[in-house]
Design an enzyme around this catalytic site. Structure first.
Site, mmCIF file in Angstrom:
data_model
loop_
_atom_site.group_PDB
_atom_site.id
_atom_site.type_symbol
_atom_site.label_atom_id
_atom_site.label_comp_id
_atom_site.label_asym_id
_atom_site.label_seq_id
_atom_site.Cartn_x
_atom_site.Cartn_y
_atom_site.Cartn_z
ATOM 1 N N GLU A 1 -22.231 -26.735 -110.861
ATOM 2 C CA GLU A 1 -22.548 -27.582 -109.707
ATOM 3 C C GLU A 1 -22.740 -29.044 -110.124
ATOM 4 O O GLU A 1 -22.338 -29.960 -109.400
ATOM 5 C CB GLU A 1 -23.803 -27.055 -109.004
ATOM 6 C CG GLU A 1 -23.913 -27.525 -107.563
ATOM 7 C CD GLU A 1 -24.833 -26.632 -106.744
ATOM 8 O OE1 GLU A 1 -24.323 -25.801 -105.985
ATOM 9 O OE2 GLU A 1 -26.063 -26.752 -106.878
ATOM 10 N N GLU B 1 -19.376 -30.379 -110.483
ATOM 11 C CA GLU B 1 -18.782 -30.616 -109.161
ATOM 12 C C GLU B 1 -19.350 -31.895 -108.535
ATOM 13 O O GLU B 1 -18.611 -32.695 -107.944
ATOM 14 C CB GLU B 1 -19.055 -29.406 -108.256
ATOM 15 C CG GLU B 1 -18.396 -29.520 -106.894
ATOM 16 C CD GLU B 1 -18.718 -28.340 -105.976
ATOM 17 O OE1 GLU B 1 -19.368 -27.377 -106.435
ATOM 18 O OE2 GLU B 1 -18.327 -28.409 -104.806
ATOM 19 N N CYS C 1 -26.459 -21.790 -102.895
ATOM 20 C CA CYS C 1 -26.920 -20.522 -103.482
ATOM 21 C C CYS C 1 -27.797 -19.694 -102.547
ATOM 22 O O CYS C 1 -28.192 -18.593 -102.902
ATOM 23 C CB CYS C 1 -27.605 -20.745 -104.823
ATOM 24 S SG CYS C 1 -28.709 -22.115 -104.851
ATOM 25 N N SER D 1 -21.041 -26.928 -101.649
ATOM 26 C CA SER D 1 -20.564 -26.671 -103.014
ATOM 27 C C SER D 1 -19.721 -25.405 -103.032
ATOM 28 O O SER D 1 -20.040 -24.418 -102.362
ATOM 29 C CB SER D 1 -21.757 -26.496 -103.951
ATOM 30 O OG SER D 1 -21.320 -25.960 -105.186
ATOM 31 N N LYS E 1 -29.053 -11.535 -99.407
ATOM 32 C CA LYS E 1 -28.218 -11.225 -100.576
ATOM 33 C C LYS E 1 -27.446 -9.927 -100.365
ATOM 34 O O LYS E 1 -26.384 -9.726 -100.946
ATOM 35 C CB LYS E 1 -29.079 -11.125 -101.838
ATOM 36 C CG LYS E 1 -29.639 -12.450 -102.306
ATOM 37 C CD LYS E 1 -28.595 -13.281 -103.016
ATOM 38 C CE LYS E 1 -29.134 -14.659 -103.359
ATOM 39 N NZ LYS E 1 -28.061 -15.583 -103.751
ATOM 40 N N GLU F 1 -24.512 -11.080 -98.519
ATOM 41 C CA GLU F 1 -23.626 -11.858 -99.396
ATOM 42 C C GLU F 1 -22.783 -10.941 -100.287
ATOM 43 O O GLU F 1 -21.583 -11.148 -100.451
ATOM 44 C CB GLU F 1 -24.472 -12.793 -100.266
ATOM 45 C CG GLU F 1 -23.653 -13.664 -101.207
ATOM 46 C CD GLU F 1 -24.533 -14.460 -102.162
ATOM 47 O OE1 GLU F 1 -25.450 -13.871 -102.764
ATOM 48 O OE2 GLU F 1 -24.307 -15.666 -102.305
ATOM 49 N N GLU G 1 -14.808 -11.518 -99.801
ATOM 50 C CA GLU G 1 -14.239 -12.261 -100.940
ATOM 51 C C GLU G 1 -15.020 -12.061 -102.236
ATOM 52 O O GLU G 1 -14.627 -12.595 -103.273
ATOM 53 C CB GLU G 1 -14.161 -13.756 -100.592
ATOM 54 C CG GLU G 1 -15.503 -14.459 -100.392
ATOM 55 C CD GLU G 1 -16.047 -14.373 -98.964
ATOM 56 O OE1 GLU G 1 -15.627 -13.463 -98.223
ATOM 57 O OE2 GLU G 1 -16.909 -15.203 -98.603
ATOM 58 N N CYS H 1 -36.750 -19.305 -102.498
ATOM 59 C CA CYS H 1 -36.583 -17.853 -102.721
ATOM 60 C C CYS H 1 -37.916 -17.127 -102.852
ATOM 61 O O CYS H 1 -38.006 -15.943 -102.522
ATOM 62 C CB CYS H 1 -35.753 -17.610 -103.968
ATOM 63 S SG CYS H 1 -34.170 -18.449 -103.936
#
Ligand code: SF4
Ligand code: SF4
Length: 523
Positions: free
Chosen positions: A202, A205, A225, A245, A284, A287, A292, A439
């Protein structure tokens, strides 16, 4: 006379309870029957069938309705028998997350939910809870043909102890490792390893975007994230997705590497690997099931291989330990397994709001200047703490002033996004976390207080910063196992292979709803 008075009092009590029962039953009847005027329905639920959503009735006053949970949600389940329609889940969904009430549904083919699980944290009766995936994991652990690996998120090590009577914020990283070994996992690793990796990717990036080397990917860069946040952006602000991102979350980076890098190193058939993650987060689970998230399968030419096979929340892990009679508090401290088990202080603070930003800034400074970051970047106070939106400005040689912002809880996130949409966004880099506190306040965390309090959130956060301040290495780019990973497998950040395994794309979900322009504005 006294007996007569007692009878009168008794009658009064009886009459009172009878009246309350009548009101309650009437409320249930009105609610279940859906006999409501359209104006009384919360926005976005008008077209939902009754079993999807107990709509709020205006009478009696104590019956307020509950959020809609998709019966096939990968994250949450709802037991209507336990629900008293108190409306606390509606409050948190609307006021903290700005989801329910922030959309109109022209056609209903999906319940709008970002899977954050905050409703489960506030529900006083346990009517909403995480979808239980423990059976899947027990089966894998009992299967001799499976090599079962597990990763543990940054935030669970400062909360799992609460399930075993330890005070909030007790550091149980080593005990958690010992507990997972006693459950029978073949390898126990640290998601912090890929938190460091996320920072490497990141920060690279960010620098590329600042230099204009990624056409179509503008500033500010938005962190990616938190899967609840990502889904929120996909629903409500799809036109801002180019800012997101491309880095996968640490969980998904880990899953992809477990079945490629590790499998090759250890000569294990990736189809035999069953990859589990222990997360503070119900999103999560969603996710891990995104179509993908099978980069390891594509890498091996077997698309059916998933990167992460099962996600357990902190609460589910505690349940498994209790089922097996393992008392966490009495266990010794053990170390993570090598290859993907080392971390830095930068990774540890990922679990707190502002932590990803602070870790990324430390490493970006090093990448840009070639120098170690100054001490104020190792204690980036403007982005620490529980304020909803935090801002900072840093002087970085070669870049000038780097403007950053951090937000947590998506009602706060919405304020930042509205500012971006209105052209009032001076920032280069913004961290978003779906859950209050980051989190450590995730929807899968122990329900130590219901509803959760800032006091508990602050104790968990303090434990993470305490560990960071004392950790041997505090900069993600100094993690020796990360350096080995690049030398022996990925080559360099954002290499072709890194792009294939560690980066992703997003989908617009905006067609499913007509988002209402929020009445909130920054500043
Ligand atoms: S918080 Fe729980 S009990 Fe209250 S309305 Fe929501 S689901 Fe029902
Ligand atoms: S999981 Fe989050 S978005 Fe979904 S209903 Fe609960 S609070 Fe709302």
């Amino acid at each position: 006379m006294e007996r007569f008075m007692e009878q009168q009092r008794e009658m009064t009590r009886r009459a009172f309870f009878k009246m309350m029962a009548g009101l309650g039953l009437a409320g249930w009847a009105v609610t279940a029957g859906g006999c409501l005027r359209p104006a009384e329905l919360p926005a976005g639920v008008e077209d939902l069938p009754p079993y999807h959503h107990r709509v709020a009735s205006a009478w009696p006053a104590q019956v307020r309705g509950c959020v809609p949970i998709d019966p096939v949600s990968p994250s949450l389940v709802q037991d209507h028998r336990k629900c008293n329609l108190c409306g606390q889940c509606l409050d948190v969904c609307r006021n903290t997350q700005s989801v329910v009430g922030y959309y109109d549904l022209p056609l209903v083919d999906e319940i709008i939910c970002i899977n954050c699980g905050q409703c489960a944290l506030v529900c006083p009766t346990g009517a909403i809870s995480e979808r239980d995936d423990t059976e899947k994991v027990w089966q894998a652990l009992e299967d001799p043909g499976r090599f079962v690996v597990v990763q543990t998120a940054p935030a669970t090590r400062v909360s799992l102890g609460e399930e075993f009577g330890l005070p909030p914020g007790t550091w149980v990283a080593g005990k958690q490792v010992a507990a997972l070994r006693r459950l029978g996992f073949d390898a126990v690793w640290d998601t912090n390893f890929t938190a460091d990796l996320t920072i490497m990717e990141e920060a690279t990036e960010l620098i590329k975007r600042i230099k204009g080397e990624l056409p179509g990917h503008p500033l500010p860069l938005l962190t990616s994230c938190s899967p609840g946040w990502v889904k929120f952006c996909e629903y409500f602000y799809p036109n801002l997705l180019p800012h997101m991102s491309s880095c996968k979350s640490p969980q998904q980076m880990f899953g992809a590497l477990a079945k490629t890098y590790y499998a090759e190193k250890k000569n294990i058939d990736p189809e035999k690997i069953f990859s589990v993650s222990i997360m503070p987060c119900t999103a999560k689970k969603f996710e891990a099931q995104r179509p993908e998230m099978n980069a390891s399968g594509l890498y091996r030419g077997t698309p059916s291989i998933r990167d992460v096979d099962a996600v357990l929340t902190t609460r589910e892990l505690a349940r498994m330990l209790k089922q097996k009679g393992i008392d966490l508090a009495g266990l010794p401290e053990e170390d993570y397994d090598p290859l993907m088990g080392k971390c830095t202080g930068g990774a540890i603070i990922f679990g707190a709001t502002g932590g990803v930003m602070e870790a990324a800034v430390r490493t970006a400074f090093f990448f840009i200047t070639g120098n170690e970051p100054p001490s104020d970047l190792l204690n980036l106070t403007p982005v620490r703490g529980l304020e909803g939106v935090k801002e900072g400005a840093l002087d970085v040689p070669g870049v000038g002033t780097l403007r950053i912002a951090v937000c947590h809880g998506l009602a706060n996130g919405r304020r930042v996004l509205e500012a971006m949409r209105d052209g009032r966004a001076p920032w280069h880099f913004v961290e978003f976390m779906a859950c209050p506190g980051g989190c450590i306040g995730g929807g899968g965390q122990p329900r130590t207080a219901v509803p959760p309090t800032d006091e508990i959130r602050a104790k968990r956060i303090a434990a993470l910063y305490h560990a960071d301040a004392r950790w041997e290495r505090r900069l993600s780019h100094e993690n020796p196992e990360i350096l080995t990973l690049y030398q022996e497998f990925l080559e360099h950040p954002m290499s072709e292979l890194a792009e294939e395994l560690l980066h992703t794309e997003y989908v617009s979900r905006g067609h499913q709803l007509r988002a209402r322009k929020a009445a909130v504005a920054l500043g």
